[in-house]
Design an enzyme around this catalytic site. Structure first.
Site, PDB file in Angstrom:
ATOM      1  N   ARG A 171      22.790 -38.335  20.102  1.00 54.21           N
ATOM      2  CA  ARG A 171      21.516 -37.937  20.707  1.00 54.21           C
ATOM      3  C   ARG A 171      20.520 -39.061  20.449  1.00 54.21           C
ATOM      4  O   ARG A 171      20.670 -39.845  19.505  1.00 54.21           O
ATOM      5  CB  ARG A 171      20.998 -36.615  20.138  1.00 54.21           C
ATOM      6  CG  ARG A 171      20.725 -36.648  18.649  1.00 54.21           C
ATOM      7  CD  ARG A 171      20.319 -35.297  18.109  1.00 54.21           C
ATOM      8  NE  ARG A 171      20.063 -35.343  16.683  1.00 54.21           N
ATOM      9  CZ  ARG A 171      18.914 -35.706  16.137  1.00 54.21           C
ATOM     10  NH1 ARG A 171      17.895 -36.062  16.909  1.00 54.21           N
ATOM     11  NH2 ARG A 171      18.751 -35.720  14.832  1.00 54.21           N
ATOM     12  N   ARG A 250      28.975 -51.635   6.961  1.00 48.56           N
ATOM     13  CA  ARG A 250      28.128 -52.714   7.443  1.00 48.56           C
ATOM     14  C   ARG A 250      27.234 -53.149   6.291  1.00 48.56           C
ATOM     15  O   ARG A 250      26.812 -52.321   5.472  1.00 48.56           O
ATOM     16  CB  ARG A 250      27.262 -52.265   8.636  1.00 48.56           C
ATOM     17  CG  ARG A 250      28.039 -52.051   9.912  1.00 48.56           C
ATOM     18  CD  ARG A 250      28.566 -53.348  10.499  1.00 48.56           C
ATOM     19  NE  ARG A 250      27.490 -54.156  11.087  1.00 48.56           N
ATOM     20  CZ  ARG A 250      27.619 -55.417  11.439  1.00 48.56           C
ATOM     21  NH1 ARG A 250      28.766 -56.049  11.239  1.00 48.56           N
ATOM     22  NH2 ARG A 250      26.613 -56.082  11.984  1.00 48.56           N
ATOM     23  N   ARG A 281      14.863 -56.515  12.388  1.00 49.33           N
ATOM     24  CA  ARG A 281      13.479 -56.089  12.181  1.00 49.33           C
ATOM     25  C   ARG A 281      12.791 -56.948  11.135  1.00 49.33           C
ATOM     26  O   ARG A 281      13.437 -57.630  10.341  1.00 49.33           O
ATOM     27  CB  ARG A 281      13.401 -54.613  11.793  1.00 49.33           C
ATOM     28  CG  ARG A 281      14.138 -54.220  10.529  1.00 49.33           C
ATOM     29  CD  ARG A 281      14.000 -52.721  10.302  1.00 49.33           C
ATOM     30  NE  ARG A 281      14.727 -52.261   9.126  1.00 49.33           N
ATOM     31  CZ  ARG A 281      14.674 -51.024   8.650  1.00 49.33           C
ATOM     32  NH1 ARG A 281      13.918 -50.125   9.249  1.00 49.33           N
ATOM     33  NH2 ARG A 281      15.354 -50.678   7.587  1.00 49.33           N
ATOM     34  N   GLU A 303      15.386 -58.703   8.296  1.00 46.35           N
ATOM     35  CA  GLU A 303      16.614 -57.974   7.994  1.00 46.35           C
ATOM     36  C   GLU A 303      17.712 -58.376   8.977  1.00 46.35           C
ATOM     37  O   GLU A 303      17.561 -58.205  10.184  1.00 46.35           O
ATOM     38  CB  GLU A 303      16.330 -56.478   8.083  1.00 46.35           C
ATOM     39  CG  GLU A 303      17.399 -55.592   7.516  1.00 46.35           C
ATOM     40  CD  GLU A 303      16.932 -54.150   7.419  1.00 46.35           C
ATOM     41  OE1 GLU A 303      17.549 -53.296   8.077  1.00 46.35           O
ATOM     42  OE2 GLU A 303      15.924 -53.878   6.714  1.00 46.35           O
ATOM     43  N   TYR A 352      26.203 -41.498   5.376  1.00 45.30           N
ATOM     44  CA  TYR A 352      24.826 -41.990   5.383  1.00 45.30           C
ATOM     45  C   TYR A 352      23.907 -40.866   4.906  1.00 45.30           C
ATOM     46  O   TYR A 352      23.938 -39.761   5.440  1.00 45.30           O
ATOM     47  CB  TYR A 352      24.408 -42.444   6.787  1.00 45.30           C
ATOM     48  CG  TYR A 352      23.003 -42.992   6.789  1.00 45.30           C
ATOM     49  CD1 TYR A 352      22.762 -44.330   6.477  1.00 45.30           C
ATOM     50  CD2 TYR A 352      21.918 -42.175   7.058  1.00 45.30           C
ATOM     51  CE1 TYR A 352      21.474 -44.835   6.443  1.00 45.30           C
ATOM     52  CE2 TYR A 352      20.626 -42.666   7.026  1.00 45.30           C
ATOM     53  CZ  TYR A 352      20.411 -43.995   6.719  1.00 45.30           C
ATOM     54  OH  TYR A 352      19.134 -44.478   6.672  1.00 45.30           O
ATOM     55  N   ASP A 354      19.799 -39.917   3.883  1.00 48.34           N
ATOM     56  CA  ASP A 354      18.394 -40.201   3.639  1.00 48.34           C
ATOM     57  C   ASP A 354      18.097 -39.855   2.183  1.00 48.34           C
ATOM     58  O   ASP A 354      18.899 -39.200   1.498  1.00 48.34           O
ATOM     59  CB  ASP A 354      17.508 -39.377   4.578  1.00 48.34           C
ATOM     60  CG  ASP A 354      17.560 -39.884   6.011  1.00 48.34           C
ATOM     61  OD1 ASP A 354      17.680 -41.099   6.197  1.00 48.34           O
ATOM     62  OD2 ASP A 354      17.487 -39.048   6.946  1.00 48.34           O
TER      63      ASP A 354
END
Length: 372
Positions: A171, A250, A281, A303, A352, A354
């Site tokens: 999404r 990564r 970025r 980065e 991953y 947060d």
């Protein structure tokens, strides 16, 4: 009293160590880097709190987690509103009415929706999207994809969008309002004075011993023998010496410099979405704390994504089907061969997270170990 070894002083390890010590257990925390804090480590440069391993904006929907982390720092009301730079054209993120107005000159949500619908129809996709490019175009049309997704995503993953699986973009956040707030979470901010203080306070207990510049693998067998329980927050495949094969990650490379200017880019985070710019970025750290620090200098970080190789710091697990299956095999191996080793964090759990999810996961492990 139990003797715990926590491998890694990031958020997961520090939360677990704090909670274990509060319950009367002795905890030794070892950290291979020369500082505590893992990837949320911040340090002052020119009076500016610099996020040494990329931008970290705390956000959560959970009042419980918000209250928990606010025990250790005072948070400001920073709202994440990154912008995208595509060959010098500036667009707001996430994709919202400001973005669509700049792209197409549309003013109303209905006009923006009609434009996206028109571009989707032109693609004439008759089957489910077979790659990331088709998936993204089917969600937001060709203009948004080509200017704001394609180049950035290909740099991030090190592969062409047509070679990446569609599931990577299940999404895309699209808002038909003039709202540049990247997160929907009601609680959001940056700790005034940086993140390192949070880790310091979590580890500030007479029952916790902290050792930096200490590599678990340099004395692995002794640690396994000497401690009743080990909480391991490193790579689960490395723990087993890659016995079943390497999981994929990564990595990132950071290039930080001080600039003799008060304000370099006018925003904390600017994404470079074209393919030609080698970095994804630039972060200007002083904007996280509304210009705090040296009024005549600023600190920026570029980065660069890169392919992970052994010896590199792994940042993003690649959760495709092949790696998920391999991780499941490692998890099964762990249960069979080392039940007293508890795996946690982004690398130990190979997902991953947060920051709020990291705290939740650590507290869940605490509940499993000690009860509520």
């Amino acid at each position: 009293m139990m003797e715990y070894l926590v491998v890694g002083s990031g958020l997961f390890g520090a939360v677990f160590a704090n909670e274990a010590a509060k319950r009367g257990n002795h905890v030794t925390v070892i950290e291979k880097r020369d500082h505590i804090g893992g990837n949320i480590y911040t340090k002052p440069i020119e009076g500016i709190q610099v996020h040494m391993y990329g931008a970290h904006i705390f956000h959560t929907r959970s009042k419980k987690i918000w209250d928990y982390v606010n025990q250790f720092a005072q948070f400001n009301n920073y709202i994440n509103s990154p912008i995208a730079n595509y060959h010098g054209e500036i667009y707001n993120l996430p994709f919202n009415m400001n973005t669509f107005n700049k792209l197409w000159g549309v003013i109303t949500p209905a006009q923006a929706q009609a434009k996206i619908k028109e571009q989707r129809a032109e693609l004439n996709l008759m089957k489910p999207p077979k790659n990331l490019e088709e998936q993204a175009e089917s969600l937001v049309g060709t203009d948004v994809y080509k200017k704001l997704i394609k180049g950035y995503t290909e740099k991030q993953w090190g592969a062409k969008a047509t070679e990446l699986p569609a599931f990577i973009i299940r999404r895309i956040p699209v808002r038909f309002t003039y709202d540049n707030n990247y997160f929907n979470d009601p609680y959001q901010g940056i700790p005034i004075g940086g993140y390192t203080q949070i880790i310091e306070q979590l580890l500030d207990n007479k029952l916790i011993d902290v050792k930096i510049k200490t590599d678990f693998f340099a004395d692995r067998e002794r640690y396994l023998k000497d401690y009743q329980k080990i909480v391991f927050t490193g790579m689960i495949d490395q723990f087993f010496d890659y016995e079943l094969g390497e999981l994929s990650y990564r990595s990132l490379q950071f290039e930080t410099e001080v600039k003799d200017i008060d304000n370099y880019q006018g925003n904390a985070v600017v994404n470079y979405t074209d393919a030609e710019t080698p970095y994804t970025r630039i972060i200007e750290h002083k904007h996280f704390e509304f210009g705090a620090g040296n009024k005549h200098k600023t600190v920026i970080t570029r980065e660069y994504p890169k392919t992970w190789q052994r010896g590199d710091e792994p940042y993003y697990p690649i959760n495709d089907s092949v790696n998920k299956q391999l991780y499941a095999r490692y998890l099964n191996l762990a249960r069979k061969t080392c039940p007293d080793v508890l795996f946690g964090g982004r690398l130990g759990l190979y997902r991953y997270y947060d920051m709020d999810q990291t705290i939740m996961a650590a507290l869940e492990l605490v509940a499993h170990e000690f009860g509520r």
